[in-house]
Design an enzyme around this catalytic site. Structure first.
Site, PDB file in Angstrom:
ATOM      1  N   ASP A 160     -25.112   6.741 -28.321  1.00  0.00           N
ATOM      2  CA  ASP A 160     -25.607   5.602 -29.106  1.00  0.00           C
ATOM      3  C   ASP A 160     -24.847   5.486 -30.437  1.00  0.00           C
ATOM      4  O   ASP A 160     -24.898   4.446 -31.094  1.00  0.00           O
ATOM      5  CB  ASP A 160     -27.097   5.792 -29.440  1.00  0.00           C
ATOM      6  CG  ASP A 160     -28.008   4.893 -28.624  1.00  0.00           C
ATOM      7  OD1 ASP A 160     -27.532   3.843 -28.148  1.00  0.00           O
ATOM      8  OD2 ASP A 160     -29.187   5.242 -28.482  1.00  0.00           O
ATOM      9  N   LYS A 163     -30.017  -0.437 -18.747  1.00  0.00           N
ATOM     10  CA  LYS A 163     -29.050   0.656 -18.918  1.00  0.00           C
ATOM     11  C   LYS A 163     -28.910   1.458 -17.618  1.00  0.00           C
ATOM     12  O   LYS A 163     -27.795   1.821 -17.226  1.00  0.00           O
ATOM     13  CB  LYS A 163     -29.482   1.561 -20.090  1.00  0.00           C
ATOM     14  CG  LYS A 163     -29.311   0.878 -21.442  1.00  0.00           C
ATOM     15  CD  LYS A 163     -29.968   1.620 -22.602  1.00  0.00           C
ATOM     16  CE  LYS A 163     -29.877   0.756 -23.872  1.00  0.00           C
ATOM     17  NZ  LYS A 163     -30.542   1.355 -25.047  1.00  0.00           N
ATOM     18  N   GLN A 184     -34.482   6.086 -26.605  1.00  0.00           N
ATOM     19  CA  GLN A 184     -34.718   4.665 -26.849  1.00  0.00           C
ATOM     20  C   GLN A 184     -35.643   4.484 -28.054  1.00  0.00           C
ATOM     21  O   GLN A 184     -36.667   5.156 -28.173  1.00  0.00           O
ATOM     22  CB  GLN A 184     -35.328   4.022 -25.587  1.00  0.00           C
ATOM     23  CG  GLN A 184     -35.456   2.517 -25.659  1.00  0.00           C
ATOM     24  CD  GLN A 184     -34.115   1.774 -25.711  1.00  0.00           C
ATOM     25  OE1 GLN A 184     -33.096   2.258 -25.218  1.00  0.00           O
ATOM     26  NE2 GLN A 184     -34.112   0.603 -26.308  1.00  0.00           N
TER      27      GLN A 184
HETATM   28  N1  GUN Z   1     -33.478   0.019 -29.379  1.00  0.00           N
HETATM   29  C1  GUN Z   1     -32.875  -1.175 -29.579  1.00  0.00           C
HETATM   30  N2  GUN Z   1     -31.532  -1.051 -29.464  1.00  0.00           N
HETATM   31  C2  GUN Z   1     -31.289   0.243 -29.178  1.00  0.00           C
HETATM   32  C3  GUN Z   1     -30.099   0.983 -28.931  1.00  0.00           C
HETATM   33  O1  GUN Z   1     -28.968   0.486 -28.961  1.00  0.00           O
HETATM   34  N3  GUN Z   1     -30.271   2.292 -28.671  1.00  0.00           N
HETATM   35  C4  GUN Z   1     -31.485   2.888 -28.641  1.00  0.00           C
HETATM   36  N4  GUN Z   1     -31.556   4.204 -28.387  1.00  0.00           N
HETATM   37  N5  GUN Z   1     -32.611   2.239 -28.880  1.00  0.00           N
HETATM   38  C5  GUN Z   1     -32.511   0.918 -29.132  1.00  0.00           C
END
Ligand code: GUN
Length: 290
Positions: free
Chosen positions: A119, A52, A96
Site C-alpha cells: 500500500d 482487489k 484495509q
Molecule cells: N481504504 C481506502 N483506500 C485504501 C487503500 O488504498 N488501501 C487500504 N489499505 N485501505 C484503503
C-alpha cells in the site's frame, strides 16, 4: 481534447502483469501472493477488497483474505500483522482502512514491514519516496504517474499544480512530480484550503491535479487553455436512477472544463481504475525482490 481512459489503461497493465506472472511460474517460481486483512463489515471496504481479490485472479496472483470482526483488539490485529510480516509465503499485504475506532490505524500501518507494505503507507516507504529511493508508491499517486506516462504527456519543466495536501494523494504526487524522473521533473505548486489566489494559481497550471474531495470545485475559469487535468475526486452523491443509489462526482466541473483541456480524466473511469493496478504492480515487485 483527449479523454484519458483509466479503465483501458488499467486493463492493459493487468494484462502485462499476467504475462509476467506466467513467465515467472513457467520458470519454476511461485506466483506473487497478496494478503488482505479486512476488519468488520464496512460496505465500501467490502467492495474494495473484493475488487482487489478479483484483480489478483486476473493477474495470476495467489490471494489470501483474512477477515476479523470489529471486536478484534489492537493487540490481536498487531499479532496478525506480525505473522504476515514473518510468513515467507506472503510477498505483500494490506490492512484495509478504515479500522474500528478502538484501533490506532497509524500504529498498525507502522507495524507493517516496509518490504511487504504494498500500500506504500508505512513512513519508511513515504520517506524513501521523498528522497527518490526505490519504494512502494501508494496506489493513487502511482496510478496518476502511470497515466501521464502511458499518454506520453510532457511533464519536464511544466507547471504542475496539485490541489490538496493529503498524505495519500496530494503530498506524494507532488513529490513524484518534482522528482528528476520522467514523468516528473516539473515545477510543482501545492494549493490547499489556506491558499490565497487559489484560482489564479490553478489557472497558471500546465498540469492540474485536483485532489480535494469537493465535487465540481474546479471551474472553467480556473483552467488554462490546453491544460492537462487529472481529477482524483470520487465523492458519492445520491442518485435515485442508479442501482447503488449514488454516483461518483469528481473535483472538476467536467462539462465546462473538458473543452479547454488537451487531456482530461473522466470520473468514473479515469484515475479510479488505476489504483488497484498499482497494488498489483507493487505486489509483483515485492515477489521479484523475494
Ligand atoms: N481504504 C481506502 N483506500 C485504501 C487503500 O488504498 N488501501 C487500504 N489499505 N485501505 C484503503
Amino acid at each position: 481534447m483527449q479523454l484519458i481512459d483509466g479503465k483501458a489503461t488499467a486493463a492493459a497493465i493487468k494484462q502485462e502483469i499476467a504475462e509476467e506472472v506466467k513467465t515467472m511460474v513457467a520458470n519454476g517460481e511461485r506466483a506473487p501472493h497478496l494478503a488482505a486483512i479486512l476488519v468488520g463489515h464496512d460496505g465500501g471496504s467490502e467492495t474494495y477488497v473484493a475488487a482487489k481479490v478479483k484483480a489478483c485472479e486476473e493477474c495470476g496472483f495467489t490471494s489470501t483474505l483474512l477477515r476479523f470482526e470489529d471486536s478484534i483488539t489492537e493487540e490481536e490485529l498487531l499479532a496478525q500483522v506480525d505473522a504476515l510480516n514473518k510468513n515467507p509465503e506472503i510477498d505483500g499485504f494490506i490492512v484495509q482502512l478504515p479500522l474500528p475506532k478502538h484501533i490506532d490505524s497509524q500504529k498498525v500501518i507502522e507495524a507493517v514491514d516496509y518490504r511487504k507494505d504494498v500500500d506504500g503507507f508505512n513512513p519508511v516507504n513515504v520517506g524513501r519516496l521523498s528522497i527518490g529511493l526505490p519504494c512502494f508508491v501508494s496506489a493513487t499517486p502511482s496510478g496518476i504517474m502511470d497515466l501521464l506516462d502511458r499518454y506520453h504527456i510532457e511533464t519536464k519543466g511544466k507547471h504542475c499544480v496539485v490541489l490538496g495536501r493529503s498524505n495519500i494523494v496530494g503530498k506524494p504526487v507532488a513529490m513524484l512530480m518534482m522528482q528528476k524522473t520522467n514523468p516528473g521533473n516539473a515545477t510543482v505548486t501545492v494549493c490547499h484550503s489556506a491558499s490565497e489566489n487559489l484560482n489564479e494559481i490553478c489557472a497558471s497550471a500546465d498540469i492540474l491535479i485536483a485532489a480535494i474531495g469537493q465535487p465540481e470545485f474546479v471551474k472553467a475559469d480556473m483552467v488554462k487553455e490546453g491544460a492537462v487535468v487529472i481529477d482524483v475526486g470520487t465523492t458519492r452523491v445520491p442518485d435515485a436512477t442508479k442501482k447503488s443509489g449514488f454516483k461518483l462526482k469528481g473535483d472538476v466541473k467536467f462539462d465546462e472544463v473538458a473543452p479547454k483541456c488537451s487531456f482530461i480524466t473522466p470520473v468514473p473511469g479515469g484515475v479510479g481504475p488505476m489504483t488497484i493496478c498499482s497494488l498489483m504492480k507493487n505486489t509483483l515487485l515485492a515477489a521479484k525482490r523475494r
